[in-house]
Write a protein that holds these residues in place. Sequence first.
Motif, PDB file in Angstrom:
ATOM      1  N   ALA A   6      56.685  67.430 -19.211  1.00  0.00           N
ATOM      2  CA  ALA A   6      56.334  66.014 -19.186  1.00  0.00           C
ATOM      3  C   ALA A   6      57.439  65.247 -19.896  1.00  0.00           C
ATOM      4  N   LEU A  23      62.416  65.138 -22.151  1.00  0.00           N
ATOM      5  CA  LEU A  23      61.584  66.115 -21.469  1.00  0.00           C
ATOM      6  C   LEU A  23      60.992  67.083 -22.483  1.00  0.00           C
ATOM      7  N   THR A  56      54.264  61.358 -19.190  1.00  0.00           N
ATOM      8  CA  THR A  56      54.057  61.439 -17.742  1.00  0.00           C
ATOM      9  C   THR A  56      54.445  62.849 -17.326  1.00  0.00           C
ATOM     10  N   ARG A  57      53.498  63.549 -16.720  1.00  0.00           N
ATOM     11  CA  ARG A  57      53.788  64.913 -16.242  1.00  0.00           C
ATOM     12  C   ARG A  57      54.772  64.860 -15.084  1.00  0.00           C
ATOM     13  N   LEU A  58      55.580  65.895 -14.998  1.00  0.00           N
ATOM     14  CA  LEU A  58      56.570  65.993 -13.930  1.00  0.00           C
ATOM     15  C   LEU A  58      56.301  67.235 -13.098  1.00  0.00           C
ATOM     16  N   GLU A  59      56.498  67.112 -11.810  1.00  0.00           N
ATOM     17  CA  GLU A  59      56.456  68.276 -10.935  1.00  0.00           C
ATOM     18  C   GLU A  59      57.897  68.627 -10.628  1.00  0.00           C
ATOM     19  N   LEU A  60      58.314  69.765 -11.141  1.00  0.00           N
ATOM     20  CA  LEU A  60      59.687  70.216 -10.969  1.00  0.00           C
ATOM     21  C   LEU A  60      59.714  71.442 -10.062  1.00  0.00           C
TER      22      LEU A  60
END
Length: 72
Positions: A6, A23, A56-60
Amino acid sequence: MTHHFAVCTNNEGFEASLEPRKLYQVVEDEAAASHGMMRIIDESGEDYLYPAQLFTRLELPETLEKQLSDVA
């Protein structure tokens, strides 16, 4: 093991522990999430609970998540 990340979007009240736009690795914690919190590995290298609205979560891509989780 799946790693999640996130980005910090607000560090108000946690200036010594969190940096905006940085991050952070998320440690999944369903109990914390049910209380609006996220368990984050912060600047100390330890995991602590923080209000989820600070991130904010991230989709990596899976390969990038693995590379990031391997960085010490």
